[in-house]
Design an enzyme around this catalytic site. Structure first.
Site: not given
Length: 350
Positions: A77, A241, A244
């Site tokens: 990611s 979040d 990240h």
């Protein structure tokens, strides 16, 4: 056992098919492991998934005469850019834009990274990438965090990464790997899990470096690159979040990777095309020792080299360690375990 020795053993098992072993070290029995599993579940709930999707940064960046440079990005990611809304804010897009400006050529970026991917997913990503771009000019890989959170064997994770780098090198692509970030800086992860996550992350990053150099790639330590800034300005460096990176965090990671990408492409910048500088704590040594030092110093590049006509010393493959960040601070004891070559390492390398 020191981290350098563990890195050599993990990489050797990955290369020769040795036994697998847990992603982490022994943690004190089933009771402790149950506690860690419970804390991990709490951390996952706190992190959550506040994003509707990930950015699509495929496209052409910059302009210039001639054919576009072909750049691949694969990994997890962080390679995909989860956490930003603007596709131009991903690591791949930032690097592609900078390379285009400095090289005077446009860059065609193809990003096959997948949110949630671990090292075992790299094979499929690379296969699909080479179907689209058979002869990439440069490939950037960012992977490792999900191997830690999913408790994947470090040996298994390194084996998959090594195979991916080998395949890309066979296709003629230089490869730059951003090694496993230090998950010990993630605020929602409670103690003692955070401390163990840091140890596991650093061990995996060191082993990744050993394996990547053996396959002809180069690595850049991401480590706790965002750690100090996270402590001071978490809302700036991390996304919603708290796991990240934000746009600013991705820009910081891209700035660490960019000099190595430029050097791999044969293009110069203020910090490429130079020999190691002893005053900056740089030099030549066994790759496992260089890998361990790089883990402690984010933004450090490790690449393979030959010394006095030989690619291997008593402790393994020779490697160059370069501190790419602007104001490197040599650490006390950083040269522990280093097999020192003759002292003229500040002269032009072979």
């Amino acid at each position: 056992m020191g981290r350098a020795r563990r890195a050599r053993k993990i990489a050797a098992r990955a290369a020769f098919g040795g036994g697998l072993g847990a992603a982490g070290l022994a943690v004190g029995g089933l009771g402790t492991w149950g506690l860690l599993r419970g804390e991990a579940a709490v951390a996952r709930r706190l992190v959550g998934n506040p994003f509707d999707g990930e950015p699509d940064d495929d496209g052409v960046y910059g302009a210039g005469p001639g054919e576009s440079l072909q750049m691949l990005v694969v990994g997890d990611s962080t390679a995909k850019g989860l956490g930003v809304d603007d596709p131009r804010q991903t690591v791949g897009a930032i690097i592609a834009t900078a390379v285009a400006a400095l090289a005077g050529r446009s860059v065609q970026l193809t990003n096959l990274a997948v949110v949630g991917a671990a090292s075992a997913d790299l094979g499929q990503q690379v296969e699909h990438a080479l179907e689209r771009v058979p002869h990439p000019d440069i490939t950037v890989i960012m992977v490792g965090a999900n191997d830690i959170t999913q408790r994947v064997s470090r040996t298994e994770a390194v084996r998959h990464l090594s195979a991916a780098v080998f395949t890309l090198r066979e296709a003629g692509s230089p490869v730059v790997v951003g090694t496993c970030p230090d998950l010990g800086v993630i605020e929602p992860v409670p103690q003692p899990l955070r401390l163990l996550a840091r140890r596991w992350s650093r061990d995996l990053a060191a082993a990744q470096t050993v394996a990547v150099i053996e396959q002809g790639g180069r690595t850049v330590s991401l480590g706790d690159l965002l750690g100090p800034e996270f402590q001071e300005t978490p809302k700036v460096m991390f996304s919603a979040d708290r796991f990240h990176p934000s746009a600013a965090g991705y820009a910081r990671a891209a700035s660490a990777l960019l000099p190595s990408v430029l050097d791999a492409l044969g293009h110069s910048s203020a910090d490429t095309g130079r020999a190691p500088d002893l005053r900056r704590g740089e030099g030549i040594g066994p790759v496992s020792v260089a890998a361990t030092r790089a883990v402690r110093d984010p933004g450090t590049e490790v690449s393979g080299t030959a010394y006095d006509g030989d690619e291997h010393g008593r402790q393994g493959r020779w490697a160059i360690l370069l501190r790419r960040h602007r104001t490197p601070i040599p650490r006390q004891g950083a040269s522990d375990e280093v097999e020192q070559p003759p002292p003229a390492v500040d002269e032009p390398l072979p």
